[in-house]
Design an enzyme around this catalytic site. Sequence first.
Site, PDB file in Angstrom:
ATOM      1  CE1 TYR A 134      51.004  56.545 -13.374  1.00 22.14           C
ATOM      2  CE2 TYR A 134      50.846  54.246 -14.018  1.00 22.14           C
ATOM      3  CZ  TYR A 134      50.723  55.237 -13.057  1.00 22.14           C
ATOM      4  OH  TYR A 134      50.352  54.898 -11.777  1.00 22.14           O
ATOM      5  CG  PHE A 181      50.357  63.424  -9.761  1.00 22.17           C
ATOM      6  CD1 PHE A 181      49.674  62.234  -9.955  1.00 22.17           C
ATOM      7  CD2 PHE A 181      50.305  64.390 -10.742  1.00 22.17           C
ATOM      8  CE1 PHE A 181      48.940  62.016 -11.104  1.00 22.17           C
ATOM      9  CE2 PHE A 181      49.571  64.176 -11.906  1.00 22.17           C
ATOM     10  CZ  PHE A 181      48.890  62.989 -12.086  1.00 22.17           C
ATOM     11  CG  ASP A 182      51.064  57.513  -9.671  1.00 20.45           C
ATOM     12  OD1 ASP A 182      51.983  56.876  -9.131  1.00 20.45           O
ATOM     13  OD2 ASP A 182      50.001  56.979 -10.041  1.00 20.45           O
ATOM     14  CB  ILE A 227      40.849  59.768 -15.566  1.00 22.01           C
ATOM     15  CG1 ILE A 227      42.235  59.620 -16.201  1.00 22.01           C
ATOM     16  CG2 ILE A 227      40.967  59.794 -14.044  1.00 22.01           C
ATOM     17  CD1 ILE A 227      43.185  60.753 -15.864  1.00 22.01           C
ATOM     18  CE1 TYR A 247      42.292  60.483 -10.100  1.00 24.45           C
ATOM     19  CE2 TYR A 247      43.681  61.663 -11.663  1.00 24.45           C
ATOM     20  CZ  TYR A 247      43.357  60.505 -10.984  1.00 24.45           C
ATOM     21  OH  TYR A 247      44.082  59.375 -11.193  1.00 24.45           O
ATOM     22  CG  PHE A 293      49.043  61.056 -17.208  1.00 23.53           C
ATOM     23  CD1 PHE A 293      49.553  60.172 -16.265  1.00 23.53           C
ATOM     24  CD2 PHE A 293      47.918  61.798 -16.885  1.00 23.53           C
ATOM     25  CE1 PHE A 293      48.965  60.036 -15.025  1.00 23.53           C
ATOM     26  CE2 PHE A 293      47.320  61.666 -15.646  1.00 23.53           C
ATOM     27  CZ  PHE A 293      47.836  60.782 -14.707  1.00 23.53           C
TER      28      PHE A 293
END
Length: 344
Positions: free
Chosen positions: A161, A175-176, A195, A221, A238
Amino acid sequence: MNDSGKNPTLTYTAPKQPKKSTKNPDAHQVLATAVVDCQKHVSGKYVPQGKLGCALLGLHSTRDYKILLYVSNNKHVTTARVDSTFKFTVQANNYVSFYDDQRQAWSLYFANPDELVKLAKEMTVCKANTVGPALSQLIQQDLLLGEGQTIEKGDSVEVKYTGALLENGTIGKVFDSNTSSDKSFRFKVGRGKVIKGWDEGTVGMSRGGKRVLIIPSSLGYGTQGAPGKIPSNATLVFEVEVRKIKFSKEREVEQTSTTLPKVDTPPTDRKRDGVSETVRERTQSIEESLHSVEGEGDNGGGGSNRSDILSRISKMGQPMLPMSSGSMTINEQTESTVASNVQP
């Protein structure tokens, strides 16, 4: 030097540069384009329309977005307004289908799969932008279909991902991501270990499939965010790829039971060469013979026949083949092998 004798056909003339102009803030901007092979659904079948341009146009200030099929800048074929409910159905082999504003069905083939992925991702962002900051539902769009059974709640999956923020109507800061890692991220779908946007958004995917998810803060979040990475009330984007699926035990049992061969029940009134094979018909035949013998017995000539028939009755239900003197052993245990998971 006198240039009057030069051949004009060999003289290079630089093209004129276009005049700089100020962008019209009220004009739609081109967000993604591709050349596609088009088919139009007419009278129950798809009719080829040749190659057309396909453009995704958007005006962020009014949250107005649309798909345009065109031959040239001045010759448009059809348009389809894009909102949060717009269906852009990705199919196998780089095909996509959708309905235009007149409810006419179209099928597009993308020779370049990268162009399909880019257009589909941008379209997903546009669908979210039509709602704006009030976005509360999950927006999802397949980029590539996978193979095999689809994911359901309770299945364990391994995914690659990339997560980014939705900023100013576009895909912003990443961010990831684990795309460069050797290990995939593993979780059980629908068990609250990730989540909510992931628990809901991965359902229906298959092994090898890719999907983009736009997740509102209520399914992400929330107001807390993730310190140093995700701000409060952030909308997330995502891109997810499924690498492995391990189906739940319930689904494995269900899959095995549905694949067992069907055993047909033999008919009870089957006849061969006109001779009855059912117990009922054999009994009726013997009863008729008894009545006949009784009639003959009144005349004194049916005693021996009656004894023969009674002997036949006593033997009904006994095996016709001789049994061996030794006892027979029957294995009452059956073994079945059920695949515990699907490996890619």
